[in-house]
Motif scaffolding. Structure first.
Motif, PDB file in Angstrom:
ATOM      1  N   LEU A 118       1.300  13.642  -1.400  1.00 28.34           N
ATOM      2  CA  LEU A 118       0.980  13.845  -2.818  1.00 28.34           C
ATOM      3  C   LEU A 118      -0.508  13.575  -3.017  1.00 28.34           C
ATOM      4  CD1 LEU A 118       4.016  11.813  -4.165  1.00 28.34           C
ATOM      5  CD2 LEU A 118       3.810  14.301  -4.162  1.00 28.34           C
ATOM      6  N   SER A 119      -0.989  13.835  -4.231  1.00 27.47           N
ATOM      7  CA  SER A 119      -2.427  13.647  -4.488  1.00 27.47           C
ATOM      8  C   SER A 119      -2.782  12.217  -4.842  1.00 27.47           C
ATOM      9  CB  SER A 119      -2.875  14.561  -5.619  1.00 27.47           C
ATOM     10  OG  SER A 119      -2.586  15.875  -5.270  1.00 27.47           O
ATOM     11  N   GLY A 120      -1.769  11.399  -5.144  1.00 26.22           N
ATOM     12  CA  GLY A 120      -2.069  10.024  -5.525  1.00 26.22           C
ATOM     13  C   GLY A 120      -0.855   9.135  -5.389  1.00 26.22           C
ATOM     14  N   MET A 146       0.870  -1.184   0.000  1.00 22.96           N
ATOM     15  CA  MET A 146       0.000   0.000   0.000  1.00 22.96           C
ATOM     16  C   MET A 146       0.905   1.232   0.000  1.00 22.96           C
ATOM     17  SD  MET A 146      -2.350   1.488   3.054  1.00 22.96           S
ATOM     18  CE  MET A 146      -3.800   0.487   2.966  1.00 22.96           C
ATOM     19  N   LEU A 147       0.682   2.126  -0.943  1.00 19.46           N
ATOM     20  CA  LEU A 147       1.448   3.375  -0.954  1.00 19.46           C
ATOM     21  C   LEU A 147       0.694   4.399  -0.130  1.00 19.46           C
ATOM     22  CD1 LEU A 147       2.345   2.925  -4.630  1.00 19.46           C
ATOM     23  CD2 LEU A 147       4.015   3.033  -2.786  1.00 19.46           C
ATOM     24  N   THR A 148       1.332   4.871   0.907  1.00 19.07           N
ATOM     25  CA  THR A 148       0.690   5.805   1.834  1.00 19.07           C
ATOM     26  C   THR A 148       1.750   6.653   2.532  1.00 19.07           C
ATOM     27  OG1 THR A 148      -0.416   5.928   3.990  1.00 19.07           O
ATOM     28  CG2 THR A 148       0.536   3.809   3.437  1.00 19.07           C
ATOM     29  N   PRO A 149       1.465   7.951   2.735  1.00 17.42           N
ATOM     30  CA  PRO A 149       2.458   8.768   3.435  1.00 17.42           C
ATOM     31  C   PRO A 149       2.708   8.293   4.861  1.00 17.42           C
ATOM     32  CG  PRO A 149       0.421  10.026   3.021  1.00 17.42           C
ATOM     33  CD  PRO A 149       0.293   8.734   2.302  1.00 17.42           C
ATOM     34  N   ALA A 150       1.785   7.454   5.374  1.00  9.50           N
ATOM     35  CA  ALA A 150       1.944   6.955   6.741  1.00  9.50           C
ATOM     36  C   ALA A 150       2.786   5.678   6.795  1.00  9.50           C
ATOM     37  CB  ALA A 150       0.567   6.691   7.347  1.00  9.50           C
ATOM     38  N   GLY A 151       3.290   5.222   5.657  1.00 13.16           N
ATOM     39  CA  GLY A 151       4.046   3.971   5.625  1.00 13.16           C
ATOM     40  C   GLY A 151       5.496   4.145   6.033  1.00 13.16           C
ATOM     41  N   LYS A 152       6.234   3.045   5.964  1.00 16.02           N
ATOM     42  CA  LYS A 152       7.666   3.082   6.285  1.00 16.02           C
ATOM     43  C   LYS A 152       8.388   3.784   5.131  1.00 16.02           C
ATOM     44  CE  LYS A 152      11.411   0.257   7.820  1.00 16.02           C
ATOM     45  NZ  LYS A 152      12.163  -0.930   7.546  1.00 16.02           N
ATOM     46  N   GLN A 153       9.325   4.631   5.481  1.00 15.53           N
ATOM     47  CA  GLN A 153       9.954   5.417   4.413  1.00 15.53           C
ATOM     48  C   GLN A 153      10.847   4.565   3.512  1.00 15.53           C
ATOM     49  OE1 GLN A 153      10.701   9.410   5.396  1.00 15.53           O
ATOM     50  NE2 GLN A 153      12.279   9.646   3.841  1.00 15.53           N
ATOM     51  N   ILE A 189       4.189   1.513   2.402  1.00 18.26           N
ATOM     52  CA  ILE A 189       5.407   2.264   2.084  1.00 18.26           C
ATOM     53  C   ILE A 189       5.074   3.708   1.728  1.00 18.26           C
ATOM     54  CG2 ILE A 189       7.328   2.468   0.426  1.00 18.26           C
ATOM     55  CD1 ILE A 189       7.553  -0.537   0.373  1.00 18.26           C
ATOM     56  N   SER A 190       5.915   4.603   2.258  1.00 16.76           N
ATOM     57  CA  SER A 190       5.847   6.028   1.903  1.00 16.76           C
ATOM     58  C   SER A 190       7.109   6.347   1.115  1.00 16.76           C
ATOM     59  CB  SER A 190       5.819   6.856   3.185  1.00 16.76           C
ATOM     60  OG  SER A 190       6.182   8.190   2.909  1.00 16.76           O
ATOM     61  N   ILE A 191       7.008   7.218   0.126  1.00 18.62           N
ATOM     62  CA  ILE A 191       8.255   7.584  -0.570  1.00 18.62           C
ATOM     63  C   ILE A 191       8.907   8.814   0.051  1.00 18.62           C
ATOM     64  CG2 ILE A 191       7.754   6.486  -2.792  1.00 18.62           C
ATOM     65  CD1 ILE A 191       7.387   9.643  -3.587  1.00 18.62           C
ATOM     66  N   GLY A 192       8.267   9.411   1.029  1.00 16.45           N
ATOM     67  CA  GLY A 192       8.892  10.552   1.692  1.00 16.45           C
ATOM     68  C   GLY A 192       7.902  11.267   2.581  1.00 16.45           C
ATOM     69  N   PRO A 193       8.412  12.122   3.498  1.00 14.06           N
ATOM     70  CA  PRO A 193       7.535  12.780   4.470  1.00 14.06           C
ATOM     71  C   PRO A 193       6.837  14.006   3.891  1.00 14.06           C
ATOM     72  CG  PRO A 193       9.819  13.297   4.940  1.00 14.06           C
ATOM     73  CD  PRO A 193       9.827  12.421   3.730  1.00 14.06           C
ATOM     74  N   TYR A 194       5.969  13.767   2.931  1.00 15.46           N
ATOM     75  CA  TYR A 194       5.150  14.819   2.328  1.00 15.46           C
ATOM     76  C   TYR A 194       3.948  14.122   1.713  1.00 15.46           C
ATOM     77  CZ  TYR A 194       8.365  13.010  -1.145  1.00 15.46           C
ATOM     78  OH  TYR A 194       9.152  12.165  -1.883  1.00 15.46           O
ATOM     79  N   GLY A 219      -3.307   4.964  -3.916  1.00 14.67           N
ATOM     80  CA  GLY A 219      -4.464   5.653  -3.339  1.00 14.67           C
ATOM     81  C   GLY A 219      -4.769   6.951  -4.066  1.00 14.67           C
ATOM     82  N   ARG A 220      -5.932   7.476  -3.796  1.00 13.58           N
ATOM     83  CA  ARG A 220      -6.365   8.803  -4.285  1.00 13.58           C
ATOM     84  C   ARG A 220      -7.271   9.399  -3.227  1.00 13.58           C
ATOM     85  NH1 ARG A 220      -4.496  12.178  -8.433  1.00 13.58           N
ATOM     86  NH2 ARG A 220      -2.811  10.886  -9.189  1.00 13.58           N
TER      87      ARG A 220
END
Ligand code: SAM
Length: 219
Positions: free
Chosen positions: A140-142, A89-96, A133-138, A116-117
């Motif tokens: 995005l819209s999707g 799952m791609l989410t800003p709350a995931g592990k970086q 997983i998050s790709i970074g501490p910010y 997600g959207r």
């Protein structure tokens, strides 16, 4: 070969990027396979708008992606049990996400990426995935850009994807989070008063090696 399966409501986003350069060649060489799946294809049968999102219980802004279409899609997309498959799952709350994770994920046969959207996923989707997983501490819209980033970073670890295998050996992060590649130069030898360091023009590979080691540490 790794198969990357993108589950998204915007499958066309991936077309242009994955048809170019290294990722395109990797697909042609059959080192990776990229499939895109439109989540709307898994909406409730008969729903005219192919709705896959709804308002949050308890109120609040925005819409939430529903669990049912995602569960249905995963059931269809996930390969047979004997294949090593990972649902992310791609989410800003995931592990970086980092280079180590990219390397680890390159050992799977199939990686399914949930993009997600809106306000994200129904919390019950978490039970359907192997990791977040998050790709970074910010924010995005999707999840489509994060999915592309993850795919490319993972694919680079598959032998044959990057033209010159040595390119990966000294690369930034290849020796840990703090490792940064040495500075590189190409023609011209002089640009606005800045000269290419003499040692790089010397042809002395032992000295060049020492200089590079020294510079990569210093950075
Ligand atoms: N409401 C969510 C929250 O506060 O965590 C943010 C939702 S975001 C606007 C919509 C989608 O974009 C997310 O479900 C996720 O798939 C994706 N996304 C946004 N930022 C991301 C990040 N840093 N890493 C991975 N995915 C991200």
């Amino acid at each position: 070969m790794i198969t990357f399966d993108m589950l998204t409501i915007f499958p066309e986003i991936f077309t242009s990027y994955f048809q170019e350069s290294i990722i395109n060649r990797a697909q042609k060489k059959k080192l990776i396979k990229i499939n895109t799946h439109n989540l709307r294809d898994y909406a409730k049968p008969g729903n005219r708008h192919r709705q896959v999102d709804d308002r949050p219980y308890g109120g609040g802004p925005g819409m939430i992606l529903m669990v049912e279409p995602i569960a249905k899609a995963l059931q269809k997309i996930k390969k047979a049990k004997k294949q090593k498959s990972r649902i992310i799952m791609l989410t800003p709350a995931g592990k970086q996400f980092d280079q180590k994770m990219a390397e680890r994920l390159s050992s799977y046969d199939q990686i399914i990426l949930l993009c997600g959207r809106y306000e994200g996923f129904d919390a019950r989707v978490e039970k359907l995935v192997d990791e977040k997983i998050s790709i970074g501490p910010y924010v995005l819209s999707g999840g489509e850009l994060p999915a592309m980033i993850l795919t490319e970073a993972v694919a680079r670890h598959i032998p044959g994807v990057v033209g010159h295998p040595d390119a990966l050996v000294e690369e930034t992060f290849s020796k840990g989070r703090d490792y940064v590649e040495y500075p590189q130069y190409t023609r011209p030898e002089k640009f606005k008063g800045q000269k290419v360091p003499k040692v790089l023009l010397s042809g002395n590979h032992a000295e060049i090696g020492k200089w590079r080691q020294n510079k990569s540490k210093k950075r």
